[in-house]
Design an enzyme around this catalytic site. Structure first.
Site, PDB file in Angstrom:
ATOM      1  N   ALA A  66       0.868  -1.172   0.000  1.00 51.03           N
ATOM      2  CA  ALA A  66       0.000   0.000   0.000  1.00 51.03           C
ATOM      3  C   ALA A  66       0.908   1.225   0.000  1.00 51.03           C
ATOM      4  O   ALA A  66       2.066   1.158   0.445  1.00 51.03           O
ATOM      5  CB  ALA A  66      -0.894  -0.025   1.226  1.00 51.03           C
ATOM      6  N   GLY A 111       0.747  -4.904   0.929  1.00 48.58           N
ATOM      7  CA  GLY A 111      -0.432  -5.014   0.068  1.00 48.58           C
ATOM      8  C   GLY A 111      -0.162  -5.755  -1.232  1.00 48.58           C
ATOM      9  O   GLY A 111      -1.091  -6.292  -1.844  1.00 48.58           O
ATOM     10  N   GLU A 114      -0.462  -9.273  -0.338  1.00 51.65           N
ATOM     11  CA  GLU A 114      -1.904  -9.490  -0.083  1.00 51.65           C
ATOM     12  C   GLU A 114      -2.681  -9.594  -1.396  1.00 51.65           C
ATOM     13  O   GLU A 114      -3.596 -10.404  -1.520  1.00 51.65           O
ATOM     14  CB  GLU A 114      -2.438  -8.358   0.800  1.00 51.65           C
ATOM     15  CG  GLU A 114      -1.857  -8.438   2.208  1.00 51.65           C
ATOM     16  CD  GLU A 114      -2.182  -7.223   3.056  1.00 51.65           C
ATOM     17  OE1 GLU A 114      -1.713  -6.111   2.722  1.00 51.65           O
ATOM     18  OE2 GLU A 114      -2.907  -7.366   4.052  1.00 51.65           O
ATOM     19  N   GLU A 134       4.487  -4.623   7.545  1.00 48.88           N
ATOM     20  CA  GLU A 134       3.668  -3.575   8.168  1.00 48.88           C
ATOM     21  C   GLU A 134       4.052  -3.238   9.599  1.00 48.88           C
ATOM     22  O   GLU A 134       4.027  -2.064   9.997  1.00 48.88           O
ATOM     23  CB  GLU A 134       2.178  -3.970   8.116  1.00 48.88           C
ATOM     24  CG  GLU A 134       1.565  -3.879   6.729  1.00 48.88           C
ATOM     25  CD  GLU A 134       1.719  -5.156   5.907  1.00 48.88           C
ATOM     26  OE1 GLU A 134       2.483  -6.051   6.316  1.00 48.88           O
ATOM     27  OE2 GLU A 134       1.071  -5.255   4.847  1.00 48.88           O
TER      28      GLU A 134
END
Ligand code: CAA
Length: 260
Positions: A66, A111, A114, A134
């Site tokens: 992200a 992300g 993910e 993260e």
């Protein structure tokens, strides 16, 4: 369809969705997530498309997570909303009946890992690396990583990767079952397309029902899961392609599936 941060290419039965923010190593900001939703809608509505490949633009990064610059100023409310949006988009890859192959061409971090995990099948280039970094940024995986990683590699390994933020290479990802295959980088897309073709040659409704049975069945107890499987098996028996597939076997010829 024109996008700012994506490229959606279609070749016959195949859609290739490129995440296209090379200056940020294809990191996902909100705009990119919203565009992904639009691209998914387009792919779902296009009856010619049977298989999807998701990859990153360039030869260095699938998705480097992200977008950290975007997330830095987020309030708790905004952070929750951003996580919700990301989760929703990732889930749409799982819920669409067309199979989705991740062609992981480099960094698959946060992300990015993910996104890869939300795809049905993961193929990695030899230079791919994976991590859930993260906790090193003061947050946790927010696009489904806390749930999909343990389901894929087991709770113990998922906890180790998440708590340490360790980066693993493609071979280690293969060893622990995070990816299905590893290929030299220059062969990755060809291999992804070969697999897509193999899938596209099968009965599309049956493939979609199999995806549904596996996806739903993984979330429920075994008896309910078996019942979902028999429902889907019954649904297959209502298709023209079942008569074509079995008829072709009996007549010793190749089937021609119509997706009906
Ligand atoms: N967000 C925003 N920008 C990013 C980014 C990210 N996740 N990853 C890379 N970039 C940007 C860099 O800021 C840099 O931009 P500038 O040129 O403007 O400085 C550009 O991409 C190139 O990156 P680097 O110069 O850092 O390239 P490198 O080859 O030296 O390092 C890297 C590559 C190891 C991937 C490093 O960029 C990195 O560690 N990126 C962050 C990875 C990360 O922590 N991802 C997880 C994010 S959190 C998350 O994803 C939460 C969630 O689950 C919802």
């Amino acid at each position: 369809m024109a996008f700012e941060n994506l490229i959606l290419e279609k070749e016959d039965y195949l859609a290739i969705l490129y995440i296209n923010r090379p200056k940020a190593l294809n990191a996902l900001n909100a705009e990119t997530l919203y565009e992904m939703e639009e691209a998914i809608k387009d792919i779902k509505a296009d009856s010619n498309i049977k298989v999807v490949i998701v990859t990153g633009v360039g030869d260095k990064s699938f998705v480097a997570g992200a977008d950290i610059t975007f997330m830095l100023p987020l309030s708790p409310h905004e952070g929750r909303f951003f996580s919700d949006v990301g989760e929703r988009v990732m889930r749409q890859f799982e819920l669409m009946e067309k199979p989705v192959i991740a062609a992981i061409n480099g960094f698959a971090l946060g992300g990015g890992c993910e996104l890869a995990m939300a795809c049905d099948i993961r193929l990695a280039a030899e230079n791919a690396v994976f991590a859930q970094p993260e906790v090193g940024l003061g947050v946790i995986p927010g696009f489904g990583g806390t749930q999909r990683l343990p389901r894929l590699v087991g709770e113990g390994r998922a906890k180790e990767l998440t708590y340490t933020a360790d980066v693993i290479n493609a071979q280690e990802a293969y060893r622990i079952g995070l990816v299905n295959h590893v290929y030299p980088a220059d062969q990755l897309m060809d291999e992804a397309k070969k697999m897509a073709k193999k899938i596209a040659n099968k009965a599309p409704l049956a493939v979609g029902y199999a995806k549904f049975a596996i996806g739903k069945g993984m979330q429920v107890d075994i008896d309910t899961a078996m019942s979902i499987e028999s429902d889907m098996f019954g649904m297959c028996c209502a298709t023209e392609d079942k008569f074509e597939g079995m008829g072709a076997f009996v007549e010793k010829r190749k089937p021609t599936f119509k997706g009906k």
